[in-house]
Design an enzyme around this catalytic site. Structure first.
Site, PDB file in Angstrom:
ATOM      1  N   GLU A 112       0.809  -1.232   0.000  1.00 51.30           N
ATOM      2  CA  GLU A 112       0.000   0.000   0.000  1.00 51.30           C
ATOM      3  C   GLU A 112       0.836   1.274   0.000  1.00 51.30           C
ATOM      4  O   GLU A 112       0.493   2.235  -0.687  1.00 51.30           O
ATOM      5  CB  GLU A 112      -0.961   0.022   1.208  1.00 51.30           C
ATOM      6  CG  GLU A 112      -2.051  -1.040   1.170  1.00 51.30           C
ATOM      7  CD  GLU A 112      -3.143  -0.789   0.119  1.00 51.30           C
ATOM      8  OE1 GLU A 112      -3.117   0.248  -0.557  1.00 51.30           O
ATOM      9  OE2 GLU A 112      -4.009  -1.676  -0.022  1.00 51.30           O
ATOM     10  N   SER A 151      -2.651   6.027  -5.964  1.00 51.73           N
ATOM     11  CA  SER A 151      -4.052   6.352  -6.235  1.00 51.73           C
ATOM     12  C   SER A 151      -4.484   7.629  -5.512  1.00 51.73           C
ATOM     13  O   SER A 151      -5.658   7.985  -5.561  1.00 51.73           O
ATOM     14  CB  SER A 151      -4.967   5.172  -5.879  1.00 51.73           C
ATOM     15  OG  SER A 151      -4.874   4.847  -4.507  1.00 51.73           O
TER      16      SER A 151
HETATM   17 CO    CO Z   1      -5.303  -1.271  -1.376  1.00 56.02          CO
END
Ligand code: CO
Ligand code: PHE
Length: 296
Positions: A183, A202
């Site tokens: 992550e 993201s």
């Molecule tokens: Co994720």
């Protein structure tokens, strides 16, 4: 109206209220995406691709192009799967949202990556507290094209099934490893520090913060240190861990974790912002990019 998931209930946990979804696999209801849904994808895609060159690792950007993701419209899982199957044998499966840990591990252990089928609403462009299609597909899926990273993700799933059987503390330590690598990981490339973590790529704010800000710590990868380090889910990270290569990550996590969990069980956690004398700290260099403390 954009297409929205079936939320089953909210569970109160030690991480706060967590939405719980149906655990089954769903076909991506591609025809149900609205013009708003496709526009949200296009906006987020263009925005990230504008800031990621020079910030995300080359591997990520190249893989994303190679698998045929474009801003024009939400990709079809079937098209992405054709590229993934050829490269590493991974398969995307559609899900309603976050899965219970064991279901998630079982998917990974079988080289299936669960992707949330719905995308955030326009008013959630900058921040959404749970994974949606943009995070899962844009953030996680490109590196599944990389053979070493693809193997790491499968090994993680197998390790998760095992940790789940050992107990909650083992599971917590393994979850921290996922957090600080998959992550929120950084990687050292020849020309400087780069992002590979999905939670970073993201997010526009965190993509900039993790490299450009002097606030967070950037510390050399250390398995046991990571297993003992708490993390925040509601703010930018206070600490990022830096790998030299995906091979290093794979090698460092190859040993059986069972005795490591047992040994670390008695040791205290580190708060998210801790820096110890023995940590390798990366600082912004005088020229471009990032240098290791000491050689600036
Ligand atoms: Co994720
Ligand atoms: N070697 C780990 C174990 O024995 C499995 C694992 C591999 C976990 C890669 C995470 C990442 O549990």
């Amino acid at each position: 109206m954009s297409a929205q998931p079936r939320r089953v209930e909210n569970l109160q946990t030690d991480k706060g209220k967590v939405p719980v979804y149906a655990t089954g696999i769903v076909d991506q209801p591609w025809d149900d995406y609205s013009a708003d849904d496709h526009a949200t994808w296009a906006t987020l895609y263009a925005r990230q691709r504008e800031i990621l060159p020079g910030r995300a690792c080359d591997e990520f950007l190249r893989a994303q192009d190679a698998m045929g993701m474009t801003p024009d419209r939400i990709p079809k899982f079937a098209d992405i799967n054709a590229a993934l199957r050829a490269a590493t044998g991974w398969t995307l499966v559609g899900v309603e949202g976050l899965l219970p840990e064991l279901d998630f591990f079982d998917h990974l252990a079988n080289r299936r990556f669960p992707v949330t089928w719905w995308i955030r609403r326009p008013d959630q462009i900058d921040y959404i507290e749970e994974p949606d299609l943009f995070h899962d597909l844009f953030g996680h899926v490109p590196l599944l094209m990389n053979p070493v990273f693809a193997d790491y993700m499968e090994a993680y799933g197998l390790g998760g099934v095992k940790a789940h059987g050992i107990g909650p503390h083992a599971l917590q330590m393994l979850t921290r490893l996922y957090w600080y690598t998959v992550e929120f990981g950084l990687i050292r490339q020849a020309d400087g520090l780069r992002i590979y973590g999905s939670g970073i790529v993201s997010s526009k704010g965190e993509s900039i913060h993790c490299l450009d800000s002097s606030a967070p710590n950037r510390i050399g990868f250390d398995l046991e240190r990571i297993m003992r380090t708490r993390y925040r889910i509601d703010t930018y990270q206070k600490t990022y861990f830096v790998i030299d290569s995906f091979e290093q990550l794979m090698e460092a996590t190859r040993p059986d974790f069972t005795p490591i969990y047992a040994r670390l069980d008695a040791l205290p956690d580190f708060p998210a912002g801790t820096v110890r004398d023995e940590d390798t700290v990366y600082q912004r260099g005088s020229g471009e990019g990032w240098a290791q403390d000491g050689d600036v």
